[in-house]
Design an enzyme around this catalytic site. Structure first.
Site, PDB file in Angstrom:
ATOM      1  N   ARG A  76       1.237  12.839  34.728  1.00  0.00           N
ATOM      2  CA  ARG A  76       1.888  14.132  34.905  1.00  0.00           C
ATOM      3  C   ARG A  76       2.088  14.757  33.528  1.00  0.00           C
ATOM      4  O   ARG A  76       2.781  14.214  32.676  1.00  0.00           O
ATOM      5  CB  ARG A  76       3.242  13.993  35.607  1.00  0.00           C
ATOM      6  CG  ARG A  76       3.914  15.357  35.878  1.00  0.00           C
ATOM      7  CD  ARG A  76       5.252  15.215  36.562  1.00  0.00           C
ATOM      8  NE  ARG A  76       6.263  14.689  35.675  1.00  0.00           N
ATOM      9  CZ  ARG A  76       7.229  15.417  35.092  1.00  0.00           C
ATOM     10  NH1 ARG A  76       7.274  16.723  35.276  1.00  0.00           N
ATOM     11  NH2 ARG A  76       8.121  14.842  34.321  1.00  0.00           N
ATOM     12  N   HIS A 120       7.963  23.086  31.990  1.00  0.00           N
ATOM     13  CA  HIS A 120       8.793  22.035  31.406  1.00  0.00           C
ATOM     14  C   HIS A 120       9.495  22.622  30.182  1.00  0.00           C
ATOM     15  O   HIS A 120       9.260  22.212  29.051  1.00  0.00           O
ATOM     16  CB  HIS A 120       7.948  20.809  31.056  1.00  0.00           C
ATOM     17  CG  HIS A 120       8.737  19.556  30.924  1.00  0.00           C
ATOM     18  ND1 HIS A 120       8.382  18.359  31.535  1.00  0.00           N
ATOM     19  CD2 HIS A 120       9.877  19.284  30.257  1.00  0.00           C
ATOM     20  CE1 HIS A 120       9.258  17.418  31.234  1.00  0.00           C
ATOM     21  NE2 HIS A 120      10.183  17.960  30.447  1.00  0.00           N
ATOM     22  N   GLU A 165      13.143  19.608  36.221  1.00  0.00           N
ATOM     23  CA  GLU A 165      14.575  19.515  35.987  1.00  0.00           C
ATOM     24  C   GLU A 165      15.252  20.872  35.809  1.00  0.00           C
ATOM     25  O   GLU A 165      15.840  21.176  34.767  1.00  0.00           O
ATOM     26  CB  GLU A 165      14.863  18.621  34.779  1.00  0.00           C
ATOM     27  CG  GLU A 165      14.367  17.202  34.956  1.00  0.00           C
ATOM     28  CD  GLU A 165      14.735  16.281  33.802  1.00  0.00           C
ATOM     29  OE1 GLU A 165      14.580  15.068  33.969  1.00  0.00           O
ATOM     30  OE2 GLU A 165      15.188  16.784  32.743  1.00  0.00           O
ATOM     31  N   ASN A 289      13.133  12.518  38.957  1.00  0.00           N
ATOM     32  CA  ASN A 289      13.412  11.942  37.651  1.00  0.00           C
ATOM     33  C   ASN A 289      14.755  11.229  37.741  1.00  0.00           C
ATOM     34  O   ASN A 289      15.757  11.837  38.126  1.00  0.00           O
ATOM     35  CB  ASN A 289      13.482  13.017  36.570  1.00  0.00           C
ATOM     36  CG  ASN A 289      12.150  13.700  36.328  1.00  0.00           C
ATOM     37  OD1 ASN A 289      11.130  13.306  36.886  1.00  0.00           O
ATOM     38  ND2 ASN A 289      12.151  14.719  35.492  1.00  0.00           N
ATOM     39  N   TYR A 291      17.448   8.576  35.610  1.00  0.00           N
ATOM     40  CA  TYR A 291      17.823   7.837  34.404  1.00  0.00           C
ATOM     41  C   TYR A 291      19.083   6.988  34.620  1.00  0.00           C
ATOM     42  O   TYR A 291      19.170   5.882  34.107  1.00  0.00           O
ATOM     43  CB  TYR A 291      18.012   8.804  33.229  1.00  0.00           C
ATOM     44  CG  TYR A 291      16.695   9.386  32.778  1.00  0.00           C
ATOM     45  CD1 TYR A 291      15.882   8.691  31.890  1.00  0.00           C
ATOM     46  CD2 TYR A 291      16.238  10.595  33.266  1.00  0.00           C
ATOM     47  CE1 TYR A 291      14.645   9.201  31.493  1.00  0.00           C
ATOM     48  CE2 TYR A 291      15.006  11.113  32.880  1.00  0.00           C
ATOM     49  CZ  TYR A 291      14.218  10.409  31.995  1.00  0.00           C
ATOM     50  OH  TYR A 291      12.989  10.901  31.619  1.00  0.00           O
ATOM     51  N   GLU A 348       9.770  10.596  36.414  1.00  0.00           N
ATOM     52  CA  GLU A 348      10.251  10.156  35.101  1.00  0.00           C
ATOM     53  C   GLU A 348      11.245   9.031  35.291  1.00  0.00           C
ATOM     54  O   GLU A 348      12.120   9.099  36.163  1.00  0.00           O
ATOM     55  CB  GLU A 348      10.964  11.279  34.325  1.00  0.00           C
ATOM     56  CG  GLU A 348      10.091  12.381  33.805  1.00  0.00           C
ATOM     57  CD  GLU A 348      10.887  13.382  32.968  1.00  0.00           C
ATOM     58  OE1 GLU A 348      11.959  13.015  32.428  1.00  0.00           O
ATOM     59  OE2 GLU A 348      10.434  14.532  32.871  1.00  0.00           O
TER      60      GLU A 348
END
Length: 444
Positions: A76, A120, A165, A289, A291, A348
């Site tokens: 990606r 992005h 995001e 994504n 984290y 991600e």
């Protein structure tokens, strides 16, 4: 012995962002973006810039070779809006499209599935000068940009993600000012930016789908389960508010065409009749994504009266983010339950650590290996429990320009020496390569 196996068609790979790796910000007709302006204003913590970054613009073939050698089958990448439309709208820059032609052809020749992301974070500065994501005027230019990119590349690129995001762009770019364009507009600025990204996304999805068939259309959202720091009613309410802002405005917008109830009153002045239907689209694939979780508490003086609580965690990355791999499993399973189990992929997942180059010239990044192993295991558990998860792409292939942190934070599974631009695969690269090539994760 615990052995997790993955389907043969499972996607393994990495993600990158154009601004963070390409460099060449003044070459071949590229126009300025908000991050150039933010950098020029002295807002990058270590004083660095993305003028060179990883020099991917010139070294893309070397980076494709790294993907191929790892056994990855998906990549990606993002397309730089100001490379294609230097003013954000109007005249198309052929040299910019030529670059992505070369990149896509190189990926396909290497047997790697190109997954393009249209936005992005590199908003063309002329569009920001006209209000950026604070106004509806950006919707048309984004849809036009989507048309231009797809017209050139959709014969070969079948996977199209609209945004990356939008919650981070809205919160940090327009709410608190920590990211470009650096505005401190508080709650209204955050919600306006989220809504106008949703509108632009809906317009772009419709534009591409009306002109091309056989494509996989989607978007990428940073989703983080929001938990209350304590069982105090005010903390529980704060976590619910932050979940509505951080997760639900973007997610419920595209998936349900709905403004979250907790935010409806705050957004009523700029959500017009027909907007909710305009932002809904039956996407084919959602990129998630992840984290960490978010542990929140009530605290006045911050947007939405919410602030970080105690994460109750004993593992941390160099970004001071908690390491909570079980949160990824919870997120995937909650998404399966609440949204009807549509196709998703991890777009991600990764960690910054203070890597050390040892005398042998290598980076033995045991902490990152452990991070990736634990999160891949969570994906495997969710897959085994029925979640429709199609792939896992790490963040990131390369150490890169980490936004306001500059070059000081390293997320890559490949080290980049910023003086020589030499790439050195880390132990984490070898770990993910072994998993990708075998389709197996041995937790023994």
């Amino acid at each position: 012995m615990a052995l997790i196996t993955f389907p043969k068609d499972f996607l393994w790979g990495a993600s990158t962002a154009a601004y963070q790796i390409e460099g060449a910000i003044h070459e071949d007709g590229r126009g300025p973006c908000v991050w150039d302006t933010f950098t020029d204003a002295g807002r990058i913590q270590d004083g660095s810039s993305a003028a060179v970054a990883c020099d991917h613009y010139h070294r893309w073939a070397e980076d494709i070779a790294l993907l191929k050698d790892a056994g990855f089958n998906a990549y990606r990448f993002s397309i730089a809006w100001p490379r294609i439309l230097p003013s954000g709208a109007g005249a198309v820059n052929a040299a910019g499209l030529d670059f992505y032609d070369r990149l896509v052809d190189g990926l396909l020749a290497a047997g790697i599935r190109p997954m393009a992301c249209l936005y992005h974070w590199d908003l063309p500065q002329p569009l920001e000068d006209r209000g950026g994501w604070q106004g509806r005027e950006i919707v048309g230019p984004f849809a036009d940009y989507a048309r231009v990119a797809a017209a050139r590349l959709a014969d070969r690129v079948k996977d199209w993600m609209m945004l990356n995001e939008p919650n981070v762009v809205a919160t940090h770019g327009y709410g608190t000012g920590e990211h470009a364009p650096g505005h401190k507009l508080g709650e209204v600025g955050i919600l306006r930016a989220l809504h106008h990204q949703n509108l632009a996304q809906g317009a772009a999805l419709r534009a591409i789908s009306s002109e091309h068939s056989g494509l996989t259309l989607g978007t990428v959202i940073n989703l983080q389960p929001c938990r209350a720091e304590s069982d105090r009613p005010e903390d529980i309410a704060a976590a619910a508010r932050w979940d509505a802002v951080w997760n639900r405005v973007a997610l419920d917008g595209v998936m349900r065409g709905k403004i979250p109830d907790l935010m409806a009153e705050r957004m009523k002045d700029f959500v017009l009749p027909g907007d909710e239907e305009a932002i809904r689209f039956s996407i084919d694939l959602l990129g998630i994504n992840y984290y960490s979780r978010m542990t929140m508490k009530h605290e006045t003086g911050h947007p939405f009266d919410v602030w970080w609580g105690d994460a109750h965690c004993d593992r941390w990355t160099a970004m001071a983010w908690p390491v909570q791999p079980d949160g990824l499993y919870d997120l995937l399973m909650e998404f399966k339950r609440d949204y009807g189990n549509p196709a998703v992929f991890v777009a991600e997942n990764g960690a910054a650590y203070d890597d050390v180059v040892t005398p042998d010239g290598q980076v033995h990044d045991a902490e990152r290996v452990a991070f990736l192993r634990d999160h891949v295991a969570s994906v495997g558990r969710a897959l085994a429990d029925g979640c429709n998860v199609k792939g896992y792409l790490c963040w990131s292939l390369l150490d890169n320009f980490e936004w306001a942190f500059g070059l000081s934070k390293r997320f890559g599974i490949v080290r980049v020496d910023y003086d020589t631009l030499v790439r050195t695969p880390k132990d984490s690269y070898r770990f993910l390569s072994a998993v990708a090539k075998s389709g197996r994760l041995d937790l023994a």
